[in-house]
Design an enzyme around this catalytic site. Structure first.
Site, PDB file in Angstrom:
ATOM      1  N   TYR A 129       0.949   7.081  -7.339  1.00 54.04           N
ATOM      2  CA  TYR A 129      -0.130   6.946  -8.323  1.00 54.04           C
ATOM      3  C   TYR A 129       0.423   7.177  -9.727  1.00 54.04           C
ATOM      4  O   TYR A 129       0.046   6.496 -10.680  1.00 54.04           O
ATOM      5  CB  TYR A 129      -1.261   7.936  -8.015  1.00 54.04           C
ATOM      6  CG  TYR A 129      -1.806   7.747  -6.621  1.00 54.04           C
ATOM      7  CD1 TYR A 129      -2.607   6.648  -6.312  1.00 54.04           C
ATOM      8  CD2 TYR A 129      -1.496   8.641  -5.591  1.00 54.04           C
ATOM      9  CE1 TYR A 129      -3.085   6.448  -5.023  1.00 54.04           C
ATOM     10  CE2 TYR A 129      -1.960   8.445  -4.305  1.00 54.04           C
ATOM     11  CZ  TYR A 129      -2.751   7.353  -4.022  1.00 54.04           C
ATOM     12  OH  TYR A 129      -3.198   7.150  -2.748  1.00 54.04           O
ATOM     13  N   ASN A 142     -10.504   0.058  -4.030  1.00 54.07           N
ATOM     14  CA  ASN A 142      -9.910  -1.285  -4.004  1.00 54.07           C
ATOM     15  C   ASN A 142     -10.776  -2.219  -3.150  1.00 54.07           C
ATOM     16  O   ASN A 142     -10.904  -2.011  -1.954  1.00 54.07           O
ATOM     17  CB  ASN A 142      -8.498  -1.166  -3.395  1.00 54.07           C
ATOM     18  CG  ASN A 142      -7.804  -2.503  -3.242  1.00 54.07           C
ATOM     19  OD1 ASN A 142      -8.318  -3.528  -3.676  1.00 54.07           O
ATOM     20  ND2 ASN A 142      -6.631  -2.469  -2.627  1.00 54.07           N
ATOM     21  N   CYS A 157      -2.543  -1.433  -1.785  1.00 56.86           N
ATOM     22  CA  CYS A 157      -2.650  -0.057  -2.257  1.00 56.86           C
ATOM     23  C   CYS A 157      -2.034   0.910  -1.240  1.00 56.86           C
ATOM     24  O   CYS A 157      -1.778   2.073  -1.573  1.00 56.86           O
ATOM     25  CB  CYS A 157      -4.098   0.302  -2.548  1.00 56.86           C
ATOM     26  SG  CYS A 157      -5.191   0.045  -1.166  1.00 56.86           S
ATOM     27  N   HIS A 158      -1.765   0.418  -0.017  1.00 58.66           N
ATOM     28  CA  HIS A 158      -1.110   1.305   0.965  1.00 58.66           C
ATOM     29  C   HIS A 158       0.326   1.622   0.547  1.00 58.66           C
ATOM     30  O   HIS A 158       0.923   2.536   1.077  1.00 58.66           O
ATOM     31  CB  HIS A 158      -1.148   0.672   2.359  1.00 58.66           C
ATOM     32  CG  HIS A 158      -0.474  -0.666   2.447  1.00 58.66           C
ATOM     33  ND1 HIS A 158      -1.097  -1.844   2.111  1.00 58.66           N
ATOM     34  CD2 HIS A 158       0.784  -1.014   2.816  1.00 58.66           C
ATOM     35  CE1 HIS A 158      -0.257  -2.865   2.280  1.00 58.66           C
ATOM     36  NE2 HIS A 158       0.897  -2.378   2.694  1.00 58.66           N
ATOM     37  N   GLU A 190       5.820  -2.691   7.421  1.00 63.79           N
ATOM     38  CA  GLU A 190       6.840  -3.018   6.412  1.00 63.79           C
ATOM     39  C   GLU A 190       8.117  -2.218   6.601  1.00 63.79           C
ATOM     40  O   GLU A 190       9.026  -2.290   5.779  1.00 63.79           O
ATOM     41  CB  GLU A 190       6.263  -2.775   5.011  1.00 63.79           C
ATOM     42  CG  GLU A 190       5.005  -3.565   4.782  1.00 63.79           C
ATOM     43  CD  GLU A 190       4.419  -3.431   3.384  1.00 63.79           C
ATOM     44  OE1 GLU A 190       5.153  -3.039   2.460  1.00 63.79           O
ATOM     45  OE2 GLU A 190       3.226  -3.716   3.240  1.00 63.79           O
TER      46      GLU A 190
END
Ligand SMILES: [Zn+2]
Ligand SMILES: [Zn+2]
Length: 322
Positions: A188, A211, A219-220, A247
């Protein structure tokens, strides 16, 4: 939006005038006669009226400009009403049922549905939008989402409509977050710095908590400076972990809250040589995330133009693949 027959197109402005109660008697009659026979126009009229009921009163004072020619005003009105028509579908996914909605501008909502289903969804709560279910139209997005969640695709190049974000600041946060690449983790604090409001960390976290298009705006990939996952789509931390794992970014549960497994990731702290490091290089793994960017693989770092550190040599001692 499909192409309409000529007769329908010629009637369009009268249709809008009718939906907004601005039509002359003769125009209103033409519209009545037409929609009695033309189902698509009848449906348009119904949906325009529904939106108009929701937003008309809000708008009434705002943009009545008496000098504007009637035609221009109606065209603007038409564009506005159209942009409020939203189609949506609800689809199964490995993360549970997901609602995807789009307007003519792009995907406007990606929502994890819980037991409340569509009735409990944000679509039902937002005013000024006229949603209509059309799973077939959204099927392409569902397919791409599944490809993404199953690791066959690393990007969702969807046009986005961010009108459901709560403010221009929230939209800035979402745009900055959309630019965080696949397999990369920041914080953040990192996003707050990116948008030029380094002290607005809590506000950034709030913006991401709300979001409207998670996954599409990833946003993860944004965590606390110490690697804690903190909020996600309300409090669905498990989903955040799953999305990161797709990922190649894994989490550890040694502490009370799940945390990024930093020692399994490559690190980059801005330097003139653009060198990325092993987590064991000097004190790099103790510096806050956000100042340091984390990468799931060497490829991810190198696609962004980074090169291996000449001290710790991640090229000679790569981290074990996870
Ligand atoms: Zn028609
Ligand atoms: Zn190094």
């Amino acid at each position: 939006m499909s192409v309409k027959p000529r007769a329908c197109l010629e009637l369009e402005l009268d249709l809008i005038a009718t939906a907004t109660d601005e039509a002359e008697a003769s125009a209103a009659r033409r519209v009545r006669e037409h929609v009695a026979l033309c189902e698509p126009c009848r449906e348009d009229l119904r949906r325009y009226r529904a939106v108009e009921r929701a937003v008309g009163s809000l708008r009434a004072e705002a943009d009545v400009d008496a000098d504007e020619p009637a035609r221009a005003r109606l065209l603007a009105h038409l564009a506005d009403l159209r942009s409020r028509l939203v189609t949506y579908g609800v689809f199964p996914s490995p993360l549970g049922p997901i609602l995807i909605a789009r307007s003519e501008h792009g995907v406007s909502l990606v929502e994890y549905l819980d037991r409340g289903g569509v009735a409990g969804s944000r679509l039902a709560r937002e005013s000024g939008f006229e949603p209509e279910e059309d799973g077939a139209e959204l099927e392409r997005f569902h397919r791409e989402l599944l490809d993404y969640l199953e690791g066959r695709r690393t990007r969702l190049d969807w046009p986005l409509d961010l009108r459901l974000a709560r403010s221009e600041f929230h939209r800035d946060v979402l745009r900055a977050t959309a630019a965080v690449p696949y397999g990369v983790v920041t914080s953040y604090v990192g996003i707050a710095g990116k948008i030029g409001h380094p002290s607005a960390v809590r506000a950034v976290a709030q913006a991401l908590r709300h979001n409207p298009v998670p996954i599409a705006v990833p946003c993860h990939r944004v965590v606390g400076v110490s690697g804690h996952l903190t909020g996600y789509a309300g409090n669905r931390l498990g989903l955040k972990e799953q999305l990161l794992a797709v990922e190649g970014v894994h989490t550890e549960h040694a502490t009370e809250a799940p945390r990024i497994a930093r020692y399994a990731l490559y690190h980059y702290d801005r330097n003139d040589e653009h060198q990325y490091c092993l987590p064991t290089c000097g004190s790099i793994a103790r510096r806050p995330i956000g100042r340091v960017t984390l990468f799931a693989s060497r490829e991810r770092a190198e696609t962004l133009g980074l090169v291996p550190c000449t001290d710790c040599r991640p090229d000679l001692h790569p981290l074990p693949r996870t």
